[in-house]
Design a protein around this motif. Structure first.
Motif, PDB file in Angstrom:
ATOM      1  N   GLY A   1       0.699  -1.434   0.040  1.00 52.40           N
ATOM      2  CA  GLY A   1       0.029  -0.159   0.039  1.00 52.40           C
ATOM      3  C   GLY A   1       0.820   1.271   0.044  1.00 52.40           C
ATOM      4  O   GLY A   1       0.562   2.184  -0.814  1.00 52.40           O
ATOM      5  N   ARG A   2       1.955   1.347   0.807  1.00 46.14           N
ATOM      6  CA  ARG A   2       2.672   2.577   0.919  1.00 46.14           C
ATOM      7  C   ARG A   2       3.592   2.600  -0.637  1.00 46.14           C
ATOM      8  O   ARG A   2       3.631   3.773  -0.763  1.00 46.14           O
ATOM      9  N   ALA A   3       3.977   1.577  -1.192  1.00 46.71           N
ATOM     10  CA  ALA A   3       4.631   1.602  -2.588  1.00 46.71           C
ATOM     11  C   ALA A   3       3.663   2.062  -3.400  1.00 46.71           C
ATOM     12  O   ALA A   3       4.058   3.136  -4.189  1.00 46.71           O
ATOM     13  N   LEU A   4       2.645   1.817  -3.423  1.00 47.91           N
ATOM     14  CA  LEU A   4       1.460   2.349  -4.474  1.00 47.91           C
ATOM     15  C   LEU A   4       1.105   3.874  -4.245  1.00 47.91           C
ATOM     16  O   LEU A   4       0.998   4.523  -5.059  1.00 47.91           O
ATOM     17  N   GLN A   5       1.144   4.094  -3.148  1.00 42.48           N
ATOM     18  CA  GLN A   5       0.818   5.608  -2.468  1.00 42.48           C
ATOM     19  C   GLN A   5       1.971   6.378  -2.960  1.00 42.48           C
ATOM     20  O   GLN A   5       1.757   7.499  -3.700  1.00 42.48           O
ATOM     21  N   GLY A   6       3.128   5.907  -2.779  1.00 38.41           N
ATOM     22  CA  GLY A   6       4.336   6.637  -2.765  1.00 38.41           C
ATOM     23  C   GLY A   6       4.428   6.939  -4.250  1.00 38.41           C
ATOM     24  O   GLY A   6       5.068   8.132  -4.457  1.00 38.41           O
ATOM     25  N   ILE A   7       4.351   6.191  -5.007  1.00 39.90           N
ATOM     26  CA  ILE A   7       4.691   6.219  -6.594  1.00 39.90           C
ATOM     27  C   ILE A   7       3.309   7.053  -7.216  1.00 39.90           C
ATOM     28  O   ILE A   7       3.592   7.899  -8.316  1.00 39.90           O
ATOM     29  N   ALA A   8       2.096   7.008  -6.416  1.00 31.33           N
ATOM     30  CA  ALA A   8       1.148   8.019  -7.107  1.00 31.33           C
ATOM     31  C   ALA A   8       0.742   7.798  -8.833  1.00 31.33           C
ATOM     32  O   ALA A   8       1.205   8.653  -9.384  1.00 31.33           O
ATOM     33  N   PHE A   9       0.510   6.658  -9.119  1.00 29.30           N
ATOM     34  CA  PHE A   9       0.165   6.289 -10.250  1.00 29.30           C
ATOM     35  C   PHE A   9      -0.804   7.132 -11.256  1.00 29.30           C
ATOM     36  O   PHE A   9      -1.985   7.552 -10.295  1.00 29.30           O
ATOM     37  N   GLU A  10      -0.734   7.638 -12.325  1.00 34.38           N
ATOM     38  CA  GLU A  10      -1.698   8.379 -12.915  1.00 34.38           C
ATOM     39  C   GLU A  10      -2.214   7.531 -14.026  1.00 34.38           C
ATOM     40  O   GLU A  10      -1.582   6.637 -14.446  1.00 34.38           O
ATOM     41  N   PRO A  11      -3.505   7.661 -14.432  1.00 34.12           N
ATOM     42  CA  PRO A  11      -4.050   6.722 -15.544  1.00 34.12           C
ATOM     43  C   PRO A  11      -3.426   6.896 -16.935  1.00 34.12           C
ATOM     44  O   PRO A  11      -3.634   5.773 -17.311  1.00 34.12           O
ATOM     45  N   GLY A  12      -2.480   7.526 -17.053  1.00 32.68           N
ATOM     46  CA  GLY A  12      -1.813   7.687 -18.479  1.00 32.68           C
ATOM     47  C   GLY A  12      -0.446   7.309 -18.335  1.00 32.68           C
ATOM     48  O   GLY A  12       0.412   7.071 -19.290  1.00 32.68           O
ATOM     49  N   ASP A  13      -0.021   6.556 -17.021  1.00 34.29           N
ATOM     50  CA  ASP A  13       1.307   6.072 -16.780  1.00 34.29           C
ATOM     51  C   ASP A  13       1.633   4.717 -17.529  1.00 34.29           C
ATOM     52  O   ASP A  13       0.800   3.714 -17.790  1.00 34.29           O
ATOM     53  N   ASP A  14       2.854   4.742 -18.127  1.00 35.21           N
ATOM     54  CA  ASP A  14       3.484   3.622 -18.497  1.00 35.21           C
ATOM     55  C   ASP A  14       4.588   3.204 -17.537  1.00 35.21           C
ATOM     56  O   ASP A  14       5.306   3.711 -17.223  1.00 35.21           O
ATOM     57  N   VAL A  15       4.153   1.854 -16.997  1.00 38.77           N
ATOM     58  CA  VAL A  15       4.914   1.311 -15.840  1.00 38.77           C
ATOM     59  C   VAL A  15       5.685   0.236 -16.006  1.00 38.77           C
ATOM     60  O   VAL A  15       5.373  -0.540 -16.813  1.00 38.77           O
ATOM     61  N   LEU A  16       6.845   0.175 -15.242  1.00 38.99           N
ATOM     62  CA  LEU A  16       7.866  -0.946 -15.326  1.00 38.99           C
ATOM     63  C   LEU A  16       7.865  -1.367 -13.740  1.00 38.99           C
ATOM     64  O   LEU A  16       8.197  -0.767 -13.042  1.00 38.99           O
ATOM     65  N   VAL A  17       7.519  -2.673 -13.722  1.00 40.76           N
ATOM     66  CA  VAL A  17       7.553  -3.500 -12.379  1.00 40.76           C
ATOM     67  C   VAL A  17       8.737  -4.124 -12.520  1.00 40.76           C
ATOM     68  O   VAL A  17       9.039  -5.156 -13.418  1.00 40.76           O
ATOM     69  N   ILE A  18       9.556  -4.376 -11.603  1.00 40.78           N
ATOM     70  CA  ILE A  18      10.990  -5.068 -11.655  1.00 40.78           C
ATOM     71  C   ILE A  18      10.815  -5.886 -10.369  1.00 40.78           C
ATOM     72  O   ILE A  18      10.528  -5.514  -9.179  1.00 40.78           O
ATOM     73  N   GLY A  19      10.515  -7.109 -10.671  1.00 43.83           N
ATOM     74  CA  GLY A  19      10.341  -8.232  -9.736  1.00 43.83           C
ATOM     75  C   GLY A  19       8.804  -8.549  -9.737  1.00 43.83           C
ATOM     76  O   GLY A  19       8.269  -8.121  -8.607  1.00 43.83           O
ATOM     77  N   THR A  20       8.320  -9.437 -10.776  1.00 49.73           N
ATOM     78  CA  THR A  20       6.681  -9.686 -10.666  1.00 49.73           C
ATOM     79  C   THR A  20       6.475 -10.271  -9.298  1.00 49.73           C
ATOM     80  O   THR A  20       5.012  -9.754  -8.954  1.00 49.73           O
ATOM     81  N   GLY A  21       7.057 -11.547  -8.975  1.00 48.21           N
ATOM     82  CA  GLY A  21       6.704 -12.126  -7.733  1.00 48.21           C
ATOM     83  C   GLY A  21       5.386 -12.780  -8.113  1.00 48.21           C
ATOM     84  O   GLY A  21       5.075 -13.547  -9.137  1.00 48.21           O
ATOM     85  N   SER A  22       4.349 -12.711  -7.177  1.00 51.82           N
ATOM     86  CA  SER A  22       3.137 -13.253  -7.169  1.00 51.82           C
ATOM     87  C   SER A  22       2.236 -12.494  -8.206  1.00 51.82           C
ATOM     88  O   SER A  22       1.375 -13.079  -8.718  1.00 51.82           O
ATOM     89  N   GLY A  23       2.556 -11.212  -8.625  1.00 51.03           N
ATOM     90  CA  GLY A  23       1.794 -10.709  -9.818  1.00 51.03           C
ATOM     91  C   GLY A  23       0.916  -9.436  -9.210  1.00 51.03           C
ATOM     92  O   GLY A  23      -0.004  -8.925  -9.631  1.00 51.03           O
ATOM     93  N   TYR A  24       0.678  -9.553  -7.848  1.00 52.03           N
ATOM     94  CA  TYR A  24      -0.524  -8.769  -7.263  1.00 52.03           C
ATOM     95  C   TYR A  24      -0.133  -7.374  -7.412  1.00 52.03           C
ATOM     96  O   TYR A  24      -0.877  -6.260  -7.827  1.00 52.03           O
ATOM     97  N   LEU A  25       1.291  -6.764  -7.151  1.00 50.63           N
ATOM     98  CA  LEU A  25       1.480  -5.483  -7.355  1.00 50.63           C
ATOM     99  C   LEU A  25       1.327  -5.227  -8.854  1.00 50.63           C
ATOM    100  O   LEU A  25       1.164  -3.957  -9.274  1.00 50.63           O
ATOM    101  N   THR A  26       1.667  -5.909  -9.778  1.00 48.46           N
ATOM    102  CA  THR A  26       1.666  -5.796 -11.313  1.00 48.46           C
ATOM    103  C   THR A  26       0.121  -5.525 -11.617  1.00 48.46           C
ATOM    104  O   THR A  26      -0.412  -4.711 -12.177  1.00 48.46           O
ATOM    105  N   ALA A  27      -1.031  -6.089 -10.992  1.00 49.26           N
ATOM    106  CA  ALA A  27      -2.277  -6.122 -11.134  1.00 49.26           C
ATOM    107  C   ALA A  27      -2.826  -4.773 -10.642  1.00 49.26           C
ATOM    108  O   ALA A  27      -3.622  -4.220 -11.367  1.00 49.26           O
ATOM    109  N   CYS A  28      -2.132  -4.406  -9.305  1.00 47.70           N
ATOM    110  CA  CYS A  28      -2.686  -3.367  -8.761  1.00 47.70           C
ATOM    111  C   CYS A  28      -2.134  -2.021  -9.723  1.00 47.70           C
ATOM    112  O   CYS A  28      -3.091  -0.975  -9.942  1.00 47.70           O
ATOM    113  N   ALA A  29      -0.981  -1.921 -10.282  1.00 48.75           N
ATOM    114  CA  ALA A  29      -0.509  -0.896 -11.184  1.00 48.75           C
ATOM    115  C   ALA A  29      -1.320  -0.958 -12.464  1.00 48.75           C
ATOM    116  O   ALA A  29      -1.691   0.066 -13.110  1.00 48.75           O
TER     117      ALA A  29
END
Length: 215
Positions: A67-95
């Protein structure tokens, strides 16, 4: 197990009290089924305040850190995102729910396959998982947001180079047990680093401190 109730309690008793107040982040964490990204053996712990094992010595972050990571990066609807370390895929799905497009790198083929399956099951169609090591992967693309799910001793320059002008990156750096989560901004006057909070995460493979000789 009542996963819907467990998800609600996770948000209200873990994530929100840890100063995660961004309504978009709270909404995605309250609606995206985290259990769908956790192996069956640990699924009943999906909403616990625990880092859950994924295999290969890898762990999913605790929900409060996610939660703190998602809030800290403050995603915008138009963002192109790179996730380094997919792991479970949950944070990728949130992004994927918070941004326009997500590229997610995972060095373990079986974790990449499992994450792809979970993302497809949850209809997250704007996220692509690539089986690759971020410390050797090459690309000409630049991203408006980068989310790094493992710690580094020092921030690799290649990660900074992947940021667009004005882009930002969430990453945890330093030496265990007193690491620092930071937001790296690629501003017009150079790179700025903002401290967010203290934590402790496993290192990305290849990004740990060099061993020191002990007498």
């Amino acid at each position: 197990m009542d996963y819907d109730k467990a998800r609600e309690l996770m948000v209200e008793q873990q994530v929100r009290p840890w100063d995660v107040l961004d309504p978009r982040v709270l909404e995605v964490m309250a609606t995206l089924p985290r259990e769908a990204f956790i192996a069956p053996a640990h699924r009943n712990l999906a909403y616990s305040d625990l880092a859950l094992p994924l295999g290969h010595g890898e762990f999913a972050m605790k929900p409060v850190i996610e939660g703190r990571a998602l809030q800290g990066i403050a995603f915008e609807p138009g963002d192109d995102v790179l996730v380094i370390g997919t792991g479970s895929g949950y944070l990728t799905a949130c992004a994927g729910r918070l941004a326009r497009e997500v590229i997610s790198l995972e060095r373990h083929a079986d974790l990449a396959d499992a994450a792809r399956a979970a993302l497809a099951e949850q209809a997250v169609g704007n996220a692509q998982v690539i089986h690759a090591d971020a410390l050797t992967w090459t690309t000409d693309r630049r991203f408006s947001a980068i989310l790094v799910t493992g710690a580094v001793d020092t921030i690799p320059q290649r990660f900074v180079d992947w940021l667009q002008p004005g882009g930002r990156m969430f990453i945890v750096r330093g030496r265990s047990p007193a690491m620092e989560a930071v937001l790296v901004r690629n501003d017009v006057n150079g790179v700025r680093i903002q401290s967010l909070f203290e934590t402790d995460l496993p290192y990305l493979v290849g990004a740990a401190p060099a061993p020191t000789f002990q007498f």
